[in-house]
Design a protein around this motif. Structure first.
Motif, mmCIF file in Angstrom:
data_model
loop_
_atom_site.group_PDB
_atom_site.id
_atom_site.type_symbol
_atom_site.label_atom_id
_atom_site.label_comp_id
_atom_site.label_asym_id
_atom_site.label_seq_id
_atom_site.Cartn_x
_atom_site.Cartn_y
_atom_site.Cartn_z
ATOM 1 N N VAL A 6 0.951 -1.354 -0.042
ATOM 2 C CA VAL A 6 -0.012 -0.134 -0.079
ATOM 3 C C VAL A 6 0.882 1.166 -0.083
ATOM 4 N N PHE A 7 1.764 1.166 0.642
ATOM 5 C CA PHE A 7 2.925 2.140 0.663
ATOM 6 C C PHE A 7 3.668 2.302 -0.487
ATOM 7 N N ARG A 8 4.243 1.283 -1.102
ATOM 8 C CA ARG A 8 4.968 1.236 -2.136
ATOM 9 C C ARG A 8 4.192 1.635 -3.542
ATOM 10 N N ARG A 9 2.940 1.695 -3.598
ATOM 11 C CA ARG A 9 2.150 2.094 -4.551
ATOM 12 C C ARG A 9 2.081 3.807 -4.643
ATOM 13 N N ARG A 10 2.282 4.205 -3.578
ATOM 14 C CA ARG A 10 2.247 5.689 -3.560
ATOM 15 C C ARG A 10 3.674 6.382 -3.476
ATOM 16 N N MET A 11 4.338 5.558 -2.516
ATOM 17 C CA MET A 11 5.764 6.047 -2.339
ATOM 18 C C MET A 11 6.645 6.086 -3.611
ATOM 19 N N ASP A 12 6.663 4.894 -4.118
ATOM 20 C CA ASP A 12 7.615 4.821 -5.486
ATOM 21 C C ASP A 12 7.407 6.184 -6.514
ATOM 22 N N GLU A 13 6.329 6.454 -6.755
ATOM 23 C CA GLU A 13 5.900 7.656 -7.686
ATOM 24 C C GLU A 13 6.366 8.977 -6.984
ATOM 25 N N GLY A 40 -5.426 9.563 -2.809
ATOM 26 C CA GLY A 40 -4.401 10.613 -2.119
ATOM 27 C C GLY A 40 -4.835 10.845 -0.542
ATOM 28 N N GLY A 41 -6.071 11.134 -0.548
ATOM 29 C CA GLY A 41 -6.484 11.545 0.830
ATOM 30 C C GLY A 41 -6.539 10.443 1.786
ATOM 31 N N ALA A 42 -7.061 9.316 1.290
ATOM 32 C CA ALA A 42 -7.054 8.144 2.187
ATOM 33 C C ALA A 42 -5.754 7.637 2.597
ATOM 34 N N PHE A 43 -4.546 7.755 1.539
ATOM 35 C CA PHE A 43 -3.514 7.528 1.915
ATOM 36 C C PHE A 43 -2.596 8.084 3.061
#
Length: 206
Positions: free
Chosen positions: A59-66, A107-110
């Motif tokens: 879940v973190f990788r999906r956002r953090m990579d970009e 984005g808000g959920a993350f």
């Protein structure tokens, strides 16, 4: 078709997990809740992720990579175009994060998931983030040290930690300053970035 189904199933699981983690936290969310919301069976979760811990990490990788890639690209650009200047370095750190927080696709959920990570003090997640994204912070620390050479390493990392905390607060939009009526999300985000960069620059330089 198989490839499309593969990714759509994985993305549904990640989206459901992100939403549930934001609402209930990591310990408060069961894999059964995830499979129910994603409309998949437990075998699909095990196939794609293997464990709940890996699901949290992904879940973190999906956002953090970009976001990390965008930060490093912006940092490289700042160092080339504005050598020795602190504010462009801080902008490269702040602006991609705020942009991600405003992403309408979760984005808000993350951001709420990030807040949960702070609250729950998940050591496994902390290690995952350090192992995979620690180099990003080190690159920024090195750049800031060049722009503010008088800081000791300890002072630098304290202040970078405070910046990260303030940025998380701004991303979550917890603050007293709400978006005024008639002001677009993009304009509000730009103002938030501007104020945070000015504030943190003063902190690094003091």
């Amino acid at each position: 078709m198989a490839t499309s189904a593969h990714f759509s199933t994985k993305d549904r699981i990640l989206g459901a997990a992100e939403e549930l983690f934001a609402q209930f936290g990591f310990t408060g969310t069961s894999l059964r809740q995830v499979t129910s919301l994603a409309d998949v069976n437990i075998a699909a979760v095990n196939y794609h992720f293997g464990s709940k811990e890996n699901l949290v990490n992904e879940v973190f990788r999906r956002r953090m990579d970009e976001m990390s890639a965008n930060r490093l690209t912006a940092l490289k650009d700042a160092l080339e175009k504005h050598p020795g200047e602190l504010e462009p370095i801080l902008a490269a750190f702040v602006e991609p994060a705020l942009a991600m927080a405003q992403d309408r696709h979760g984005g808000g959920a993350f951001v709420r998931v990030v807040a949960r990570a702070y609250a729950e003090k998940n050591d496994n997640l902390r290690k995952f983030l350090s192992d995979h994204y620690g180099h990003v912070l080190r690159d920024f620390a090195k750049a800031i040290a060049t722009a503010v050479p008088g800081l000791s390493k300890e002072e630098l990392y304290w202040r970078l930690d405070f910046l990260a905390g303030a940025l998380t607060y701004a991303m979550a939009d917890f603050g007293l300053i709400k978006r005024p009526t008639g002001v677009s999300e993009a304009a509000h985000r730009e103002r938030a970035a501007h104020e945070l960069i000015r504030f943190s620059a003063a902190g690094f330089k003091s």
